[in-house]
Design a protein around this motif. Sequence first.
Motif, PDB file in Angstrom:
ATOM      1  N   ASP A  63       8.428  47.893   2.074  1.00 23.86           N
ATOM      2  CA  ASP A  63       9.665  48.491   1.572  1.00 23.86           C
ATOM      3  C   ASP A  63       9.655  50.004   1.775  1.00 23.86           C
ATOM      4  N   ILE A  64       8.501  50.633   1.561  1.00 22.52           N
ATOM      5  CA  ILE A  64       8.381  52.086   1.738  1.00 22.52           C
ATOM      6  C   ILE A  64       8.599  52.465   3.199  1.00 22.52           C
ATOM      7  N   VAL A  65       7.962  51.707   4.114  1.00 17.57           N
ATOM      8  CA  VAL A  65       8.082  52.000   5.546  1.00 17.57           C
ATOM      9  C   VAL A  65       9.498  51.721   6.040  1.00 17.57           C
ATOM     10  N   ALA A  66      10.074  50.569   5.630  1.00 22.00           N
ATOM     11  CA  ALA A  66      11.393  50.174   6.116  1.00 22.00           C
ATOM     12  C   ALA A  66      12.487  51.124   5.630  1.00 22.00           C
ATOM     13  N   LYS A  67      12.379  51.552   4.371  1.00 22.94           N
ATOM     14  CA  LYS A  67      13.418  52.424   3.800  1.00 22.94           C
ATOM     15  C   LYS A  67      13.068  53.903   3.910  1.00 22.94           C
ATOM     16  N   ARG A  68      11.855  54.184   4.362  1.00 20.69           N
ATOM     17  CA  ARG A  68      11.403  55.563   4.604  1.00 20.69           C
ATOM     18  C   ARG A  68      11.607  56.472   3.391  1.00 20.69           C
ATOM     19  N   HIS A  69      11.195  55.984   2.234  1.00 19.97           N
ATOM     20  CA  HIS A  69      11.284  56.838   1.059  1.00 19.97           C
ATOM     21  C   HIS A  69       9.887  57.119   0.507  1.00 19.97           C
ATOM     22  N   ARG A  70       9.790  58.158  -0.251  1.00 16.26           N
ATOM     23  CA  ARG A  70       8.509  58.577  -0.813  1.00 16.26           C
ATOM     24  C   ARG A  70       8.112  57.640  -1.935  1.00 16.26           C
ATOM     25  N   PRO A  71       6.876  57.095  -1.904  1.00 13.76           N
ATOM     26  CA  PRO A  71       6.467  56.150  -2.950  1.00 13.76           C
ATOM     27  C   PRO A  71       6.312  56.820  -4.310  1.00 13.76           C
ATOM     28  N   ALA A  72       6.638  56.091  -5.354  1.00 12.93           N
ATOM     29  CA  ALA A  72       6.495  56.609  -6.717  1.00 12.93           C
ATOM     30  C   ALA A  72       5.022  56.624  -7.110  1.00 12.93           C
ATOM     31  N   LYS A  73       4.726  57.310  -8.200  1.00 11.87           N
ATOM     32  CA  LYS A  73       3.336  57.427  -8.661  1.00 11.87           C
ATOM     33  C   LYS A  73       2.749  56.065  -9.018  1.00 11.87           C
ATOM     34  N   GLU A  74       3.581  55.214  -9.652  1.00 16.06           N
ATOM     35  CA  GLU A  74       3.093  53.883 -10.022  1.00 16.06           C
ATOM     36  C   GLU A  74       2.702  53.078  -8.791  1.00 16.06           C
ATOM     37  N   VAL A  75       3.465  53.228  -7.717  1.00 15.75           N
ATOM     38  CA  VAL A  75       3.177  52.501  -6.480  1.00 15.75           C
ATOM     39  C   VAL A  75       1.876  52.995  -5.863  1.00 15.75           C
TER      40      VAL A  75
END
Length: 307
Positions: A121-133
């Motif tokens: 999901d992070i790679v596909a949507k190219r968003h910065r992962p949250a701390k929990e992730v």
Amino acid sequence: MTVQVSNRAKGLMMVITGAALWGLSGIAAQVLFQEKQITAQWLVVVRMMMAGSALLLFAVCKWMTIFSIWRDGKSIVRLLLFGLIGMLGVQYTYFASIATGNAAIATLLQYLAPVYVVLYDIVAKRHRPAKEVMLAVILALLGTFLLITNGSTGELKVPLASVGWGILSGIALAFYTLSSAQMLKKWDSIIIVGWGMVIGGGGMCLVFPPFPLPEAVRWDEETWLLILFVVVFGTLFAFLLFVESIRYLSPAESSVLSSVEPLSSIIASIAFLHVPFSLFQAIGAVCVIATVFLLSSKKEKQLSQPT
């Protein structure tokens, strides 16, 4: 005097029982592989064909139209990919990991699937992962390291083949989750999983036909009872209990409580199969299970936010 059980309590009992049955089915499979000479290929075919057919029959008994999905062009393609890659991939890699190692480690390695889904999901949507992730990913990596090395870089405590199959099992489960998402918006999960099992099992039959029965297998009463447990209790009942629990619990709660699966597998492996499980491996198991709590908690927060 009758005791009334709340809907939430029903949901809790269902998901915990279903997850425990899933975990125990892995133990039954390990006995079949290592003591009865059943092959992973044979058990996968039998499990998928029998459980899939039973799920579709259950759907018919609930007056569901199980053939409607075959009149939707997009759903047909998705269903075939789900059955032949997702469902078959999950089943075979999981059992192969058990056959070359043990059920407890195989279940925990498969349990890394939510991490793969989040990373995709992070790679596909190219968003910065949250701390929990990020914390969940670190815990997953640490847990996997401890599980397969027992804290020592000198040697593996789990056969490399089992580790490889287990990691592939987690990746296959991630694909299984992602590939079914669109279909679940339109079709009931019982129909999707039922057809997925029949399609995957049918495809496997072409390469590894289940008949005639393998001659090398010890076909005694215990063998048949273990096969029956894997198919009926560890697959059919486990899935139905999990699906029904979502009527009373949130999907995130059900996901968290399904951590009973690896726990039951670990406890049963130690108690019945005398599989050694060291302190560092136990810490690794806790790390892997903690990732599900973190990721489910984050998902629950996202779902509760106003849109």
